[in-house]
Motif scaffolding. Structure first.
Motif, PDB file in Angstrom:
ATOM      1  N   VAL A  53       0.848  -1.199   0.000  1.00  0.00           N
ATOM      2  CA  VAL A  53       0.000   0.000   0.000  1.00  0.00           C
ATOM      3  C   VAL A  53       0.881   1.246   0.000  1.00  0.00           C
ATOM      4  O   VAL A  53       0.601   2.214  -0.709  1.00  0.00           O
ATOM      5  CB  VAL A  53      -0.971   0.002   1.205  1.00  0.00           C
ATOM      6  CG1 VAL A  53      -1.647   1.355   1.362  1.00  0.00           C
ATOM      7  CG2 VAL A  53      -2.019  -1.089   1.032  1.00  0.00           C
ATOM      8  N   ALA A  54       1.962   1.230   0.769  1.00  0.00           N
ATOM      9  CA  ALA A  54       2.880   2.369   0.801  1.00  0.00           C
ATOM     10  C   ALA A  54       3.477   2.610  -0.580  1.00  0.00           C
ATOM     11  O   ALA A  54       3.594   3.759  -1.025  1.00  0.00           O
ATOM     12  CB  ALA A  54       3.975   2.129   1.838  1.00  0.00           C
ATOM     13  N   PRO A  67      -1.638  10.636   1.077  1.00  0.00           N
ATOM     14  CA  PRO A  67      -2.558   9.612   1.587  1.00  0.00           C
ATOM     15  C   PRO A  67      -1.991   8.968   2.854  1.00  0.00           C
ATOM     16  O   PRO A  67      -0.795   8.704   2.933  1.00  0.00           O
ATOM     17  CB  PRO A  67      -2.627   8.584   0.461  1.00  0.00           C
ATOM     18  CG  PRO A  67      -2.126   9.290  -0.746  1.00  0.00           C
ATOM     19  CD  PRO A  67      -1.168  10.327  -0.259  1.00  0.00           C
ATOM     20  N   VAL A  68      -2.855   8.751   3.834  1.00  0.00           N
ATOM     21  CA  VAL A  68      -2.378   8.154   5.080  1.00  0.00           C
ATOM     22  C   VAL A  68      -2.978   6.789   5.370  1.00  0.00           C
ATOM     23  O   VAL A  68      -2.454   6.049   6.183  1.00  0.00           O
ATOM     24  CB  VAL A  68      -2.629   9.070   6.297  1.00  0.00           C
ATOM     25  CG1 VAL A  68      -1.813  10.334   6.191  1.00  0.00           C
ATOM     26  CG2 VAL A  68      -4.103   9.361   6.472  1.00  0.00           C
ATOM     27  N   PHE A  90      -8.848  -5.253  -4.377  1.00  0.00           N
ATOM     28  CA  PHE A  90      -8.825  -3.920  -4.966  1.00  0.00           C
ATOM     29  C   PHE A  90      -8.851  -2.886  -3.853  1.00  0.00           C
ATOM     30  O   PHE A  90      -9.571  -3.041  -2.882  1.00  0.00           O
ATOM     31  CB  PHE A  90     -10.029  -3.721  -5.898  1.00  0.00           C
ATOM     32  CG  PHE A  90     -10.217  -4.887  -6.804  1.00  0.00           C
ATOM     33  CD1 PHE A  90      -9.297  -5.172  -7.797  1.00  0.00           C
ATOM     34  CD2 PHE A  90     -11.291  -5.740  -6.645  1.00  0.00           C
ATOM     35  CE1 PHE A  90      -9.450  -6.276  -8.617  1.00  0.00           C
ATOM     36  CE2 PHE A  90     -11.452  -6.843  -7.462  1.00  0.00           C
ATOM     37  CZ  PHE A  90     -10.534  -7.109  -8.447  1.00  0.00           C
ATOM     38  N   MET A  91      -8.070  -1.835  -4.002  1.00  0.00           N
ATOM     39  CA  MET A  91      -8.057  -0.802  -2.984  1.00  0.00           C
ATOM     40  C   MET A  91      -9.423  -0.135  -2.977  1.00  0.00           C
ATOM     41  O   MET A  91      -9.835   0.471  -3.956  1.00  0.00           O
ATOM     42  CB  MET A  91      -6.969   0.207  -3.276  1.00  0.00           C
ATOM     43  CG  MET A  91      -6.544   0.945  -2.056  1.00  0.00           C
ATOM     44  SD  MET A  91      -4.875   1.564  -2.201  1.00  0.00           S
ATOM     45  CE  MET A  91      -3.904   0.087  -2.195  1.00  0.00           C
ATOM     46  N   ALA A  92     -10.144  -0.281  -1.880  1.00  0.00           N
ATOM     47  CA  ALA A  92     -11.511   0.222  -1.820  1.00  0.00           C
ATOM     48  C   ALA A  92     -11.533   1.735  -1.672  1.00  0.00           C
ATOM     49  O   ALA A  92     -12.343   2.406  -2.271  1.00  0.00           O
ATOM     50  CB  ALA A  92     -12.259  -0.433  -0.664  1.00  0.00           C
ATOM     51  N   ALA A  93     -10.658   2.268  -0.855  1.00  0.00           N
ATOM     52  CA  ALA A  93     -10.646   3.719  -0.659  1.00  0.00           C
ATOM     53  C   ALA A  93      -9.275   4.129  -0.163  1.00  0.00           C
ATOM     54  O   ALA A  93      -8.677   3.431   0.637  1.00  0.00           O
ATOM     55  CB  ALA A  93     -11.706   4.117   0.359  1.00  0.00           C
ATOM     56  N   LEU A  94      -8.806   5.232  -0.645  1.00  0.00           N
ATOM     57  CA  LEU A  94      -7.547   5.787  -0.168  1.00  0.00           C
ATOM     58  C   LEU A  94      -7.880   7.198   0.279  1.00  0.00           C
ATOM     59  O   LEU A  94      -8.319   8.019  -0.516  1.00  0.00           O
ATOM     60  CB  LEU A  94      -6.521   5.786  -1.298  1.00  0.00           C
ATOM     61  CG  LEU A  94      -5.072   6.034  -0.924  1.00  0.00           C
ATOM     62  CD1 LEU A  94      -4.589   5.004   0.092  1.00  0.00           C
ATOM     63  CD2 LEU A  94      -4.187   5.972  -2.156  1.00  0.00           C
ATOM     64  N   LEU A 148     -10.473  -3.828   6.442  1.00  0.00           N
ATOM     65  CA  LEU A 148      -9.063  -3.863   6.794  1.00  0.00           C
ATOM     66  C   LEU A 148      -8.500  -2.466   6.548  1.00  0.00           C
ATOM     67  O   LEU A 148      -8.564  -1.957   5.432  1.00  0.00           O
ATOM     68  CB  LEU A 148      -8.318  -4.890   5.936  1.00  0.00           C
ATOM     69  CG  LEU A 148      -6.837  -5.082   6.261  1.00  0.00           C
ATOM     70  CD1 LEU A 148      -6.655  -5.705   7.642  1.00  0.00           C
ATOM     71  CD2 LEU A 148      -6.171  -5.950   5.207  1.00  0.00           C
ATOM     72  N   ARG A 149      -7.979  -1.852   7.606  1.00  0.00           N
ATOM     73  CA  ARG A 149      -7.423  -0.503   7.497  1.00  0.00           C
ATOM     74  C   ARG A 149      -5.906  -0.596   7.522  1.00  0.00           C
ATOM     75  O   ARG A 149      -5.324  -1.222   8.401  1.00  0.00           O
ATOM     76  CB  ARG A 149      -7.890   0.363   8.662  1.00  0.00           C
ATOM     77  CG  ARG A 149      -7.347   1.776   8.578  1.00  0.00           C
ATOM     78  CD  ARG A 149      -7.827   2.611   9.745  1.00  0.00           C
ATOM     79  NE  ARG A 149      -7.606   4.019   9.468  1.00  0.00           N
ATOM     80  CZ  ARG A 149      -7.079   4.860  10.339  1.00  0.00           C
ATOM     81  NH1 ARG A 149      -6.722   4.457  11.530  1.00  0.00           N
ATOM     82  NH2 ARG A 149      -6.914   6.126  10.023  1.00  0.00           N
ATOM     83  N   VAL A 150      -5.275   0.023   6.545  1.00  0.00           N
ATOM     84  CA  VAL A 150      -3.817   0.094   6.490  1.00  0.00           C
ATOM     85  C   VAL A 150      -3.447   1.547   6.749  1.00  0.00           C
ATOM     86  O   VAL A 150      -3.765   2.425   5.951  1.00  0.00           O
ATOM     87  CB  VAL A 150      -3.287  -0.369   5.121  1.00  0.00           C
ATOM     88  CG1 VAL A 150      -1.774  -0.250   5.073  1.00  0.00           C
ATOM     89  CG2 VAL A 150      -3.733  -1.793   4.833  1.00  0.00           C
ATOM     90  N   HIS A 151      -2.812   1.792   7.895  1.00  0.00           N
ATOM     91  CA  HIS A 151      -2.446   3.147   8.294  1.00  0.00           C
ATOM     92  C   HIS A 151      -0.954   3.331   8.061  1.00  0.00           C
ATOM     93  O   HIS A 151      -0.121   2.701   8.719  1.00  0.00           O
ATOM     94  CB  HIS A 151      -2.807   3.356   9.773  1.00  0.00           C
ATOM     95  CG  HIS A 151      -2.674   4.769  10.206  1.00  0.00           C
ATOM     96  ND1 HIS A 151      -1.722   5.174  11.105  1.00  0.00           N
ATOM     97  CD2 HIS A 151      -3.368   5.877   9.858  1.00  0.00           C
ATOM     98  CE1 HIS A 151      -1.842   6.470  11.303  1.00  0.00           C
ATOM     99  NE2 HIS A 151      -2.827   6.918  10.548  1.00  0.00           N
TER     100      HIS A 151
END
Length: 166
Positions: A53-54, A67-68, A90-94, A148-151
């Motif tokens: 994601v990074a 984006p965070v 698929f990335m649902a939201a950034l 699933l949240r990727v911070h």
């Protein structure tokens, strides 16, 4: 033996030395080790998701705030073993802020991949990310409403469970 040497030995569990060492452990010690291995495996796959994601966020055109966080929703898959719930590859939201969107809400901007687009989307999606999401879903199966949240600032990937309002 330091931590790095131990890790290198454990990276080849079929090696004779490691196999002999494991066989000398008591069942209780092996059970404890199995729990630790699953937790370490989960964390390792979470870190793969975070790194992918990074990389995705770093490749996005600059122009606004950095984006965070990225959010992945669940998807149902039918297989020979029956129905399973997996993380959507698929990335649902950034998002560019710290607010956690309720991805069940239709007003939230989310990319929806419809069946005709699925083949194309599978071609352009990051295979390492898909593998990591699939492994996480196997290790700790998500529920229908989970996200699933990727911070990125904290380098953490964790599950947010939403409960349906009654």
């Amino acid at each position: 033996m330091n931590t790095e040497e131990l890790a290198a030995s454990l990276a080849t569990p079929t090696a004779a030395t490691v196999r002999d060492a494991l066989r000398s452990l008591t069942p209780a010690a092996l059970d404890a080790l199995a729990v630790e291995v699953v937790e370490a495996t989960e964390e390792a796959w979470r870190q793969v998701v975070v790194s992918r994601v990074a990389a995705f966020a770093a490749a996005q055109p600059r122009g606004g705030r950095t984006p965070v966080a990225a959010y992945f929703t669940t998807i149902e898959r039918m297989s020979t073993d029956g129905m399973s719930i997996e993380w959507n590859p698929f990335m649902a939201a950034l998002t560019t802020n710290e607010d956690i969107p309720d991805l069940r809400n239709t007003r939230t901007t989310v990319r929806v991949v419809r069946p005709p687009e699925t083949a194309l989307a599978q071609e352009i999606v990051d295979p390492e990310l898909v593998t990591a999401l699939d492994r996480l879903a196997l290790l700790d199966p998500p529920n229908h409403e989970d996200v699933l949240r990727v911070h990125l600032p904290t380098q953490r990937a964790y599950r947010i469970g939403f409960r349906a309002a009654h």
